[in-house]
Design a protein around this motif. Sequence first.
Motif, PDB file in Angstrom:
ATOM      1  N   THR A   1      10.219 -14.108  33.806  1.00 15.99           N
ATOM      2  CA  THR A   1      10.576 -12.725  34.130  1.00 15.99           C
ATOM      3  C   THR A   1      11.512 -12.135  33.083  1.00 15.99           C
ATOM      4  N   TYR A   2      12.557 -12.885  32.738  1.00 14.57           N
ATOM      5  CA  TYR A   2      13.495 -12.400  31.723  1.00 14.57           C
ATOM      6  C   TYR A   2      12.807 -12.255  30.364  1.00 14.57           C
ATOM      7  N   SER A   3      11.956 -13.241  30.005  1.00 18.22           N
ATOM      8  CA  SER A   3      11.229 -13.149  28.734  1.00 18.22           C
ATOM      9  C   SER A   3      10.397 -11.873  28.691  1.00 18.22           C
ATOM     10  N   GLY A   4       9.651 -11.631  29.766  1.00 16.77           N
ATOM     11  CA  GLY A   4       8.799 -10.446  29.815  1.00 16.77           C
ATOM     12  C   GLY A   4       9.581  -9.166  29.726  1.00 16.77           C
ATOM     13  N   GLN A   5      10.747  -9.148  30.350  1.00 17.27           N
ATOM     14  CA  GLN A   5      11.575  -7.942  30.303  1.00 17.27           C
ATOM     15  C   GLN A   5      12.061  -7.668  28.883  1.00 17.27           C
ATOM     16  N   PHE A   6      12.542  -8.704  28.211  1.00 14.77           N
ATOM     17  CA  PHE A   6      13.022  -8.524  26.836  1.00 14.77           C
ATOM     18  C   PHE A   6      11.882  -8.136  25.901  1.00 14.77           C
ATOM     19  N   VAL A   7      10.721  -8.765  26.084  1.00 12.58           N
ATOM     20  CA  VAL A   7       9.572  -8.487  25.219  1.00 12.58           C
ATOM     21  C   VAL A   7       9.109  -7.049  25.390  1.00 12.58           C
ATOM     22  N   MET A   8       9.008  -6.603  26.626  1.00 18.13           N
ATOM     23  CA  MET A   8       8.537  -5.244  26.888  1.00 18.13           C
ATOM     24  C   MET A   8       9.522  -4.213  26.347  1.00 18.13           C
ATOM     25  N   GLU A   9      10.799  -4.438  26.561  1.00 19.30           N
ATOM     26  CA  GLU A   9      11.809  -3.509  26.067  1.00 19.30           C
ATOM     27  C   GLU A   9      11.830  -3.475  24.549  1.00 19.30           C
ATOM     28  N   GLY A  10      11.693  -4.660  23.928  1.00 16.82           N
ATOM     29  CA  GLY A  10      11.778  -4.732  22.472  1.00 16.82           C
ATOM     30  C   GLY A  10      10.582  -4.135  21.769  1.00 16.82           C
ATOM     31  N   PHE A  11       9.383  -4.491  22.198  1.00 11.11           N
ATOM     32  CA  PHE A  11       8.174  -4.043  21.518  1.00 11.11           C
ATOM     33  C   PHE A  11       7.819  -2.597  21.844  1.00 11.11           C
ATOM     34  N   LEU A  12       8.006  -2.204  23.114  1.00  8.91           N
ATOM     35  CA  LEU A  12       7.496  -0.907  23.564  1.00  8.91           C
ATOM     36  C   LEU A  12       8.589   0.098  23.919  1.00  8.91           C
ATOM     37  N   ASN A  13       9.847  -0.346  23.909  1.00 16.63           N
ATOM     38  CA  ASN A  13      10.947   0.517  24.346  1.00 16.63           C
ATOM     39  C   ASN A  13      10.753   1.010  25.770  1.00 16.63           C
ATOM     40  N   LEU A  14      10.101   0.194  26.598  1.00 12.52           N
ATOM     41  CA  LEU A  14       9.919   0.512  28.017  1.00 12.52           C
ATOM     42  C   LEU A  14      10.944  -0.262  28.829  1.00 12.52           C
TER      43      LEU A  14
ATOM     44  N   TRP B   1      11.543  -1.179  32.327  1.00 12.44           N
ATOM     45  CA  TRP B   1      11.152  -1.298  33.717  1.00 12.44           C
ATOM     46  C   TRP B   1      12.243  -2.023  34.494  1.00 12.44           C
ATOM     47  N   SER B   2      12.257  -1.775  35.793  1.00 17.86           N
ATOM     48  CA  SER B   2      13.150  -2.551  36.645  1.00 17.86           C
ATOM     49  C   SER B   2      12.626  -3.985  36.723  1.00 17.86           C
ATOM     50  N   ARG B   3      13.523  -4.918  36.989  1.00 18.02           N
ATOM     51  CA  ARG B   3      13.115  -6.311  37.081  1.00 18.02           C
ATOM     52  C   ARG B   3      12.091  -6.498  38.199  1.00 18.02           C
ATOM     53  N   PHE B   4      12.255  -5.731  39.263  1.00 15.82           N
ATOM     54  CA  PHE B   4      11.340  -5.816  40.398  1.00 15.82           C
ATOM     55  C   PHE B   4       9.917  -5.434  39.969  1.00 15.82           C
ATOM     56  N   ALA B   5       9.778  -4.321  39.255  1.00 18.48           N
ATOM     57  CA  ALA B   5       8.454  -3.872  38.805  1.00 18.48           C
ATOM     58  C   ALA B   5       7.844  -4.853  37.827  1.00 18.48           C
ATOM     59  N   ARG B   6       8.680  -5.404  36.962  1.00 17.24           N
ATOM     60  CA  ARG B   6       8.207  -6.357  35.965  1.00 17.24           C
ATOM     61  C   ARG B   6       7.654  -7.608  36.651  1.00 17.24           C
ATOM     62  N   VAL B   7       8.403  -8.166  37.606  1.00 21.30           N
ATOM     63  CA  VAL B   7       7.967  -9.367  38.313  1.00 21.30           C
ATOM     64  C   VAL B   7       6.685  -9.090  39.096  1.00 21.30           C
ATOM     65  N   LEU B   8       6.636  -7.926  39.719  1.00 22.54           N
ATOM     66  CA  LEU B   8       5.473  -7.572  40.530  1.00 22.54           C
ATOM     67  C   LEU B   8       4.209  -7.537  39.675  1.00 22.54           C
ATOM     68  N   LEU B   9       4.323  -7.007  38.464  1.00 27.13           N
ATOM     69  CA  LEU B   9       3.159  -6.908  37.577  1.00 27.13           C
ATOM     70  C   LEU B   9       2.687  -8.294  37.131  1.00 27.13           C
ATOM     71  N   THR B  10       3.582  -9.075  36.533  1.00 25.75           N
ATOM     72  CA  THR B  10       3.173 -10.375  35.991  1.00 25.75           C
ATOM     73  C   THR B  10       2.763 -11.340  37.092  1.00 25.75           C
ATOM     74  N   ARG B  11       3.488 -11.325  38.214  1.00 24.26           N
ATOM     75  CA  ARG B  11       3.136 -12.244  39.294  1.00 24.26           C
ATOM     76  C   ARG B  11       1.773 -11.884  39.899  1.00 24.26           C
ATOM     77  N   SER B  12       1.468 -10.595  39.986  1.00 25.47           N
ATOM     78  CA  SER B  12       0.160 -10.174  40.509  1.00 25.47           C
ATOM     79  C   SER B  12      -0.962 -10.648  39.598  1.00 25.47           C
ATOM     80  N   ILE B  13      -0.760 -10.509  38.282  1.00 28.99           N
ATOM     81  CA  ILE B  13      -1.779 -10.952  37.325  1.00 28.99           C
ATOM     82  C   ILE B  13      -1.945 -12.466  37.388  1.00 28.99           C
TER      83      ILE B  13
END
Length: 438
Positions: A355-368, A370-382
């Motif tokens: 979850t933390y990795s995904g948050q840092f990656v998304m913020e760094g590459f895309l300047n997006l 997201w809340s941690r909740f939304a981030r977890v919901l997306l990756t966990r659903s996939i």
Amino acid sequence: FSFRKLWAFTGPGFLMSIAYLDPGNIESDLQSGAVAGFKLLWVLLLATIIGLLLQRLAARLGVVTGLHLAEVCNRQYQKVPRIILWLMVELAIIGSDMQEVIGSAIAINLLSVGRIPLWGGVLITIADTFVFLFLDKYGNFCSWGLNLGWDWAFPSLVATGLLLLAGLRKLEAFFGLLITIMALTFGYEYITVKPSQEKLLQGLFIPYCQDCGTPQLEQAVGIVGAVIMPHNMYLHSALVKSRQVNRADKREVREANKYFFIESCIALFVSFIINIFVVTVFAEAFFNKTNAHVHQVCANSSSPHSSLFPNNNKTLEVDIYKGGVVLGCSFGPAALYIWAIGILAAGQSSTMTGTYSGQFVMEGFLNLRWSRFARVLLTRSIAVTPTLFVAIFQDVEHLTGMNDFLNVLMSLQLPFALIPVLTFTSLPSVMHDFANGL
């Protein structure tokens, strides 16, 4: 050297080391032990050392530049390669999340003696995400006591208790507890089986593989893919930013690099020992064993799982699920349940690292942002969707077989993390006086 300063920098390395203990690693460990005995321990050692050197580069990048790897990629690369890199890292994160789901579901099934089906365990892993998010939020608002500047708990029972008393965030102390559970459970299996110490040392320090063939080679490659996680370099480069470092002072930067490296050495040594426990247990107990041998042992112990092993002379093949069963048949029910607890701890501890990795990656590459909740919901659903379908419509062998595929996926993703790390840490324009020079 100051132990007090080392303690102040302790944290990021231990969270990083959790990726070296996820269910994919455990499955790779037990299969290499069962297939090759002690012969591939040197591969595990070398993979861990290479992983340490790469983590050191990632940490140096974060300390020197004040930016994590994804942010540096965003600044240095054009749009197309930047998007490709982001997609590859996201694929690795989702693959890691799937391994966590698989491991947790199998552990829950074993602990419930099959009463909770595999698909039920997969669904439970959705709920644990919300538990972690609650703990994180609860810890942020309810921490009390001394603020000692430590971000993550030291993985021992004594240290975890002390850090809780010192008022650290509840989620961080919980991670320390999970690593401790893994050390105790897999250590219990090690003491129970009593592997040969002579063979252990020989396998560690003599690079050989006598009478090895394709299966052993596949396991050697799988060990590398399981140990060196691509998204972990993005994570480590971001975690070190939690420490206040005056980057205008070269001495202070050099000191931070030194202590982060020492901490990473200690953290990966702990994870390496736990991995050694798993490899040697299966190397000692199940190397060169046949299905008929295990079938007979399970039948004699009145195990309900003896049907898992056909009564033939084919070489035994094990995975996370069968590994727990054969331990239970050979060394009693306690070994089965303790194994399952260790696997559950491994699965749960890797939840938030992804979850933390995904948050840092998304913020760094895309300047997006997201809340941690939304981030977890997306990756966990996939991650949950394909795993749930396999758990419902196939059997446990297909579910654990996914782990082998995911380890290969991790190997294929490695260049997309290694090339940026090796490139940027050698550029004086990025690292200034701290460039590698290679």
